[in-house]
Design a protein around this motif. Structure first.
Motif, PDB file in Angstrom:
ATOM      1  N   UNK A 161       0.816  -1.219   0.000  1.00 10.69           N
ATOM      2  CA  UNK A 161       0.000   0.000   0.000  1.00 10.69           C
ATOM      3  C   UNK A 161       0.849   1.268   0.000  1.00 10.69           C
ATOM      4  N   UNK A 162       0.215   2.369  -0.409  1.00  7.26           N
ATOM      5  CA  UNK A 162       0.872   3.677  -0.411  1.00  7.26           C
ATOM      6  C   UNK A 162       0.747   4.379   0.934  1.00  7.26           C
ATOM      7  N   UNK A 163      -0.375   4.135   1.630  1.00 10.13           N
ATOM      8  CA  UNK A 163      -0.662   4.826   2.881  1.00 10.13           C
ATOM      9  C   UNK A 163      -1.380   3.869   3.836  1.00 10.13           C
ATOM     10  N   UNK A 164      -1.047   3.957   5.126  1.00  8.41           N
ATOM     11  CA  UNK A 164      -1.772   3.238   6.170  1.00  8.41           C
ATOM     12  C   UNK A 164      -2.713   4.234   6.840  1.00  8.41           C
ATOM     13  N   UNK A 165      -3.994   3.919   6.873  1.00  9.96           N
ATOM     14  CA  UNK A 165      -5.007   4.831   7.419  1.00  9.96           C
ATOM     15  C   UNK A 165      -5.777   4.120   8.522  1.00  9.96           C
ATOM     16  N   UNK A 215      -4.400   6.163  -5.010  1.00 10.51           N
ATOM     17  CA  UNK A 215      -3.587   5.556  -3.953  1.00 10.51           C
ATOM     18  C   UNK A 215      -4.143   4.188  -3.556  1.00 10.51           C
ATOM     19  N   UNK A 216      -3.246   3.327  -3.128  1.00 10.73           N
ATOM     20  CA  UNK A 216      -3.635   2.061  -2.498  1.00 10.73           C
ATOM     21  C   UNK A 216      -3.547   2.302  -0.995  1.00 10.73           C
ATOM     22  N   UNK A 217      -4.697   2.268  -0.350  1.00 10.44           N
ATOM     23  CA  UNK A 217      -4.785   2.589   1.068  1.00 10.44           C
ATOM     24  C   UNK A 217      -5.085   1.324   1.859  1.00 10.44           C
ATOM     25  N   UNK A 268     -12.062   8.695  -5.830  1.00 12.85           N
ATOM     26  CA  UNK A 268     -11.700   8.358  -7.197  1.00 12.85           C
ATOM     27  C   UNK A 268     -10.324   7.755  -7.369  1.00 12.85           C
ATOM     28  N   UNK A 269     -10.287   6.647  -8.069  1.00 10.89           N
ATOM     29  CA  UNK A 269      -9.029   6.022  -8.452  1.00 10.89           C
ATOM     30  C   UNK A 269      -8.257   5.364  -7.321  1.00 10.89           C
TER      31      UNK A 269
END
Length: 156
Positions: free
Chosen positions: A43-47, A117-119, A143-144
């Motif tokens: 992933x790009x970001x951990x949320x 982004x892949x979150x 989006x996206x």
């Protein structure tokens, strides 16, 4: 982990959430690191799933932050604890009946636009999936984006 009545995993999560044992999040993260291996889908970001500001003030910390920050440091993936916002205060899921656990409409909003982004969306216990679905929907509406989910335990 399975989050069953009278189990060690339940005791650990309750220590983390309700008894000011924030460091339990780091221990669970270390167990997770032993088992979690990203292939091509890093992933790009951990949320994290947000707490309402009133609950955050009561508890003094979000039980997911140290867990997520430990993963972030290990995998070199940035974490974002402020992307999602909880719009209104509600009782803990554990204290709500099944009908009221389904009420998640408009509970969350996204703080700022994010796209492409892949979150990795992180929560403590998967019960009905409604909280994660509501948060994922907010992220996907931007989006996206692609959303994956990681939980500490699954309620069986």
């Amino acid at each position: 982990m399975y989050f069953k009545e009278a189990s060690l995993s339940r005791d650990i999560i309750h220590e983390l959430k309700y008894r000011s044992r924030e460091k339990a999040g780091k221990i669970i993260a270390e167990w997770t690191i032993e088992r979690l291996h990203f292939s091509d889908a890093k992933p790009d970001i951990l949320v994290t799933i947000p707490l309402h500001f009133r609950k955050l003030r009561q508890r003094g910390y979000n039980q997911l932050h140290l867990f997520t920050d430990t993963l972030s440091d290990h995998y070199y993936i940035p974490s974002d604890h402020d992307l999602l916002k909880r719009n209104y205060y509600s009782k803990a899921q554990a204290l709500r009946n099944k009908k009221h656990r389904l009420e998640t409409q408009n509970m969350f909003s996204i703080d700022r636009p994010v796209s492409g982004k892949h979150i990795l969306l992180i929560d403590d216990v998967f019960t009905t999936g409604n909280t994660l679905a509501a948060c994922a929907w907010e992220i996907l509406k931007s989006g996206g984006n692609k959303v994956s989910v990681l939980v500490m335990a699954v309620d069986k």
